[in-house]
Motif scaffolding. Structure first.
Motif, mmCIF file in Angstrom:
data_model
loop_
_atom_site.group_PDB
_atom_site.id
_atom_site.type_symbol
_atom_site.label_atom_id
_atom_site.label_comp_id
_atom_site.label_asym_id
_atom_site.label_seq_id
_atom_site.Cartn_x
_atom_site.Cartn_y
_atom_site.Cartn_z
ATOM 1 N N GLN A 20 0.677 -1.468 -0.351
ATOM 2 C CA GLN A 20 -0.088 0.388 0.167
ATOM 3 C C GLN A 20 0.689 1.257 0.146
ATOM 4 O OE1 GLN A 20 -3.225 0.127 -0.710
ATOM 5 N NE2 GLN A 20 -2.722 -2.035 -1.007
ATOM 6 N N GLY A 21 0.426 2.205 -0.984
ATOM 7 C CA GLY A 21 1.063 3.412 -0.785
ATOM 8 C C GLY A 21 0.323 4.931 -0.744
ATOM 9 N N ARG A 22 0.554 5.640 -0.298
ATOM 10 C CA ARG A 22 0.561 7.255 -0.324
ATOM 11 C C ARG A 22 1.390 8.162 -2.045
ATOM 12 N NH1 ARG A 22 2.217 11.943 2.755
ATOM 13 N NH2 ARG A 22 3.381 10.573 4.028
ATOM 14 N N VAL A 23 0.628 8.278 -1.849
ATOM 15 C CA VAL A 23 0.917 9.284 -2.758
ATOM 16 C C VAL A 23 1.929 11.425 -2.149
ATOM 17 C CG1 VAL A 23 0.303 11.237 -4.845
ATOM 18 C CG2 VAL A 23 -0.978 8.647 -4.793
ATOM 19 N N VAL A 24 2.877 11.257 -2.683
ATOM 20 C CA VAL A 24 3.923 12.225 -2.417
ATOM 21 C C VAL A 24 4.590 13.044 -3.563
ATOM 22 C CG1 VAL A 24 4.201 11.389 0.189
ATOM 23 C CG2 VAL A 24 6.057 11.223 -1.569
ATOM 24 N N ALA A 25 4.719 14.087 -2.824
ATOM 25 C CA ALA A 25 5.709 15.151 -3.918
ATOM 26 C C ALA A 25 6.480 14.693 -3.751
ATOM 27 C CB ALA A 25 5.358 16.947 -3.225
ATOM 28 N N ALA A 26 7.242 14.387 -5.153
ATOM 29 C CA ALA A 26 8.401 13.985 -5.171
ATOM 30 C C ALA A 26 9.358 15.455 -5.846
ATOM 31 C CB ALA A 26 9.201 13.501 -6.917
ATOM 32 N N LEU A 35 4.515 14.016 -8.809
ATOM 33 C CA LEU A 35 4.145 13.216 -7.812
ATOM 34 C C LEU A 35 4.746 11.606 -7.682
ATOM 35 C CD1 LEU A 35 0.346 14.419 -7.989
ATOM 36 C CD2 LEU A 35 2.359 14.895 -5.939
ATOM 37 N N GLU A 36 4.975 10.932 -6.344
ATOM 38 C CA GLU A 36 5.484 10.112 -6.525
ATOM 39 C C GLU A 36 4.303 9.306 -5.236
ATOM 40 O OE1 GLU A 36 10.084 9.481 -5.727
ATOM 41 O OE2 GLU A 36 9.866 10.589 -8.486
ATOM 42 N N VAL A 37 5.078 7.472 -5.407
ATOM 43 C CA VAL A 37 4.384 6.819 -4.257
ATOM 44 C C VAL A 37 5.377 6.630 -3.013
ATOM 45 C CG1 VAL A 37 2.820 5.014 -4.187
ATOM 46 C CG2 VAL A 37 2.572 6.257 -6.090
ATOM 47 N N GLU A 38 4.530 6.545 -1.985
ATOM 48 C CA GLU A 38 5.622 6.061 -0.748
ATOM 49 C C GLU A 38 4.786 5.205 -0.043
ATOM 50 O OE1 GLU A 38 8.140 8.628 2.214
ATOM 51 O OE2 GLU A 38 5.825 8.220 3.198
ATOM 52 N N ILE A 39 5.857 3.842 -0.236
ATOM 53 C CA ILE A 39 5.047 2.368 -0.021
ATOM 54 C C ILE A 39 5.857 2.218 1.340
ATOM 55 C CG2 ILE A 39 4.446 1.959 -2.323
ATOM 56 C CD1 ILE A 39 6.903 0.379 -2.589
ATOM 57 N N GLN A 40 5.421 0.456 2.169
ATOM 58 C CA GLN A 40 5.851 0.743 2.882
ATOM 59 C C GLN A 40 6.055 -1.122 3.125
ATOM 60 O OE1 GLN A 40 7.006 2.207 5.749
ATOM 61 N NE2 GLN A 40 6.726 4.150 4.994
ATOM 62 N N GLU A 52 14.934 0.735 -10.519
ATOM 63 C CA GLU A 52 14.540 0.684 -10.691
ATOM 64 C C GLU A 52 13.794 -0.698 -11.575
ATOM 65 O OE1 GLU A 52 15.312 3.182 -13.307
ATOM 66 O OE2 GLU A 52 15.950 4.703 -11.424
ATOM 67 N N MET A 53 13.701 -1.660 -10.504
ATOM 68 C CA MET A 53 12.332 -2.768 -10.690
ATOM 69 C C MET A 53 11.514 -2.225 -11.008
ATOM 70 S SD MET A 53 13.109 -5.403 -7.544
ATOM 71 C CE MET A 53 14.596 -6.572 -7.716
ATOM 72 N N PRO A 54 10.834 -2.511 -11.490
ATOM 73 C CA PRO A 54 9.098 -2.614 -13.029
ATOM 74 C C PRO A 54 8.525 -2.907 -11.871
ATOM 75 C CG PRO A 54 9.877 -4.922 -13.795
ATOM 76 C CD PRO A 54 11.082 -3.778 -13.041
ATOM 77 N N ALA A 55 6.859 -1.794 -11.624
ATOM 78 C CA ALA A 55 6.411 -1.567 -10.509
ATOM 79 C C ALA A 55 5.114 -1.403 -11.234
ATOM 80 C CB ALA A 55 6.534 -0.355 -9.435
ATOM 81 N N GLU A 56 3.275 -1.635 -11.226
ATOM 82 C CA GLU A 56 1.984 -0.818 -11.261
ATOM 83 C C GLU A 56 1.519 -0.427 -10.277
ATOM 84 O OE1 GLU A 56 0.046 -4.592 -12.894
ATOM 85 O OE2 GLU A 56 1.557 -4.629 -14.440
ATOM 86 N N VAL A 57 1.281 0.734 -10.294
ATOM 87 C CA VAL A 57 0.686 1.483 -9.345
ATOM 88 C C VAL A 57 -1.113 1.555 -9.635
ATOM 89 C CG1 VAL A 57 -0.339 3.616 -8.623
ATOM 90 C CG2 VAL A 57 1.912 3.213 -8.956
ATOM 91 N N ARG A 58 -2.058 0.425 -8.878
ATOM 92 C CA ARG A 58 -2.976 0.752 -9.181
ATOM 93 C C ARG A 58 -3.943 1.910 -8.633
ATOM 94 N NH1 ARG A 58 -6.810 -3.198 -10.860
ATOM 95 N NH2 ARG A 58 -4.905 -4.843 -11.321
ATOM 96 N N VAL A 69 -3.040 3.999 -2.421
ATOM 97 C CA VAL A 69 -3.082 3.435 -4.085
ATOM 98 C C VAL A 69 -2.401 2.423 -3.432
ATOM 99 C CG1 VAL A 69 -2.904 5.721 -5.253
ATOM 100 C CG2 VAL A 69 -1.052 4.417 -4.847
ATOM 101 N N SER A 70 -2.503 1.230 -4.464
ATOM 102 C CA SER A 70 -1.929 -0.115 -4.587
ATOM 103 C C SER A 70 -1.134 -0.250 -5.641
ATOM 104 C CB SER A 70 -3.092 -0.594 -4.689
ATOM 105 O OG SER A 70 -3.848 -0.886 -3.672
ATOM 106 N N VAL A 71 0.297 -1.240 -4.683
ATOM 107 C CA VAL A 71 1.499 -0.874 -5.867
ATOM 108 C C VAL A 71 1.857 -2.154 -5.792
ATOM 109 C CG1 VAL A 71 4.130 -0.083 -6.219
ATOM 110 C CG2 VAL A 71 2.204 1.036 -4.806
#
Length: 422
Positions: free
Chosen positions: A73-79, A275-280, A292-298, A340-342
């Motif tokens: 699970q992630g949270r949209v943050v300002a890069a 904007l980027e996504v901060e994940i835990q 640089e691993m590929p990812a998907e943001v839902r 969002v979900s990552v």
């Protein structure tokens, strides 16, 4: 003596039970005996338990592409959210409020700093004085050069006059008009004139170097003062605090007309276009994560491509913090602090034995599975590999095409075999 009374009077004759009722009792007893025999036969054959097929979920072992991934699970943050600081001591005059939208280069605040402004004026006055002194020095140098050149020219004229006098004396001596002593005197005067000319030229050359160094020193002083003035001008211009990016004023750390110290935080500007996504991510996956691993943001029912751009070296509360950036453009409806979900792809391989992920991993501790053969679930040791969100890698223990119980085997309680009843 009276006898003991008989109980004959209490007996009531009953009619004989019908034949069909006795037959029904015999059939029921036979059925119970048969069920007991079946149960005993199953126990003798090794079927320790019986499970209903509808309570189980089966899956077939297949071979194909395996994608190891992890969900978070992630949270949209300002890069980009720069914090602006006071460049000097002074009084702040704010031009915006928190939440205002600003454009790059827009004036956000002005800092009234008498110290910087006075110092700037003083350095500019010093620069003007040095510039005037440099111009005067250059005029003096040009005058000295002209005087030196005049001395050289006069020495040259004297040399040429002595040369002509020597020639006339030689001609007169040839005609018998002048004695030889007069000719020698004219020759000595020519030699003296030549020496004075050469010395004048050498003196002009040396004095020219001295004047060049003197003028160069004045120019360096002027250049140094110009740098000081440029620096003071820059500091004076920094008193006008402008927006570094297009965005929104996040927070104001000072009040209007407040006295601030140098390097004190004034406000933050949030760039909503970056904007980027901060994940835990659980720390168990920390060693598998890489930049640089590929990812998907839902986001809702849509997925957007992204990549892992940052991984925190620290672990807090058994979680590792990371940053995911969009690679194909930011979703238009994305906003700051949105949840969002990552999904991060850790590994991708071909020709791998795999099973759908299910509760059987936790039930068997990943050490065994139940393989269904001829209606009987047989406990089979296996070696599991990588585990993704939807799939599990099978290293050994089963073959492609075999059916495995992936859900509902918790009730088996580790039995070696379990009969499956349809």
């Amino acid at each position: 003596m009276a006898g003991i009374p008989s109980t004959a009077g209490q007996d009531i004759p009953l009619e004989r039970a019908p034949r069909f009722r006795r037959r029904g009792l015999m059939i029921a007893a036979a059925a119970a005996l048969l069920a007991l025999l079946v149960w005993a036969a199953l126990r003798a054959g090794g079927g320790q338990r019986v499970a209903a097929a509808e309570s189980l979920r089966l899956a077939t072992v297949s071979r194909g592409e395996f994608i190891a991934d992890v969900s978070a699970q992630g949270r949209v943050v300002a890069a980009v959210s720069p914090t602006l600081y006071a460049p000097a001591v002074g009084t702040i005059n704010l031009k915006v409020n928190a939440g205002d939208r600003v454009e790059q280069g827009q004036l956000l605040a002005e800092l009234d700093s008498p110290e910087i402004q006075n110092q700037y004026a003083q350095e500019e006055a010093n620069l003007a004085g040095l510039r005037a002194s440099f111009q005067r020095e250059r005029l003096e140098v040009e005058t000295r050069r002209l005087q030196n050149q005049q001395a050289v020219d006069l020495a040259k004229v004297a040399e040429e006059g002595a040369e002509r006098e020597r020639k006339r004396a030689q001609e007169a001596y040839g005609m018998g008009v002048l004695p030889i002593m007069e000719v020698d005197r004219r020759a000595d005067e020519l030699i003296n004139a030549q020496l004075r000319h050469r010395h004048a030229q050498e003196e002009v050359r040396l004095q020219g170097k001295s004047l060049d160094l003197q003028l160069r020193g004045r120019a360096l002083e002027l250049e140094r003062q110009q740098l000081v003035v440029d620096n003071m001008r820059r500091r004076a211009e920094e008193l006008r605090i402008v927006a570094p990016v297009n965005g929104v004023i996040g927070t104001l750390s000072v009040l209007q007309r407040a006295a601030v110290a140098a390097n004190q935080a004034l406000m933050t500007v949030v760039d909503l276009s970056a904007l980027e996504v901060e994940i835990q991510v659980p720390e168990t996956y920390a060693d598998s994560l890489g930049l640089e691993m590929p990812a998907e943001v839902r986001l809702g029912s849509q997925t957007f491509p992204a990549r892992l751009t940052a991984i925190s070296p620290e672990v807090a509360n058994n979680q590792v913090t990371g940053r995911v950036a969009f690679t194909g453009g930011k979703p238009p409806e994305l906003r700051q602090n949105q949840r969002v979900s990552v999904r991060i792809v850790l590994d991708q391989r071909q020709d791998v034995l795999r099973l759908p992920r299910g509760p059987f991993i936790e039930a068997g501790g990943g050490r065994y599975v139940y393989v269904v053969r001829d209606g009987v679930a047989v406990r089979t040791p296996v070696t599991l590999g990588a585990i993704s969100i939807n799939q599990v890698e099978i290293v050994s223990g089963v073959e492609a095409g075999e059916q495995v119980v992936i859900s509902g085997d918790q009730a088996f309680e580790g039995a070696e075999t379990v009969s499956i009843r349809n």
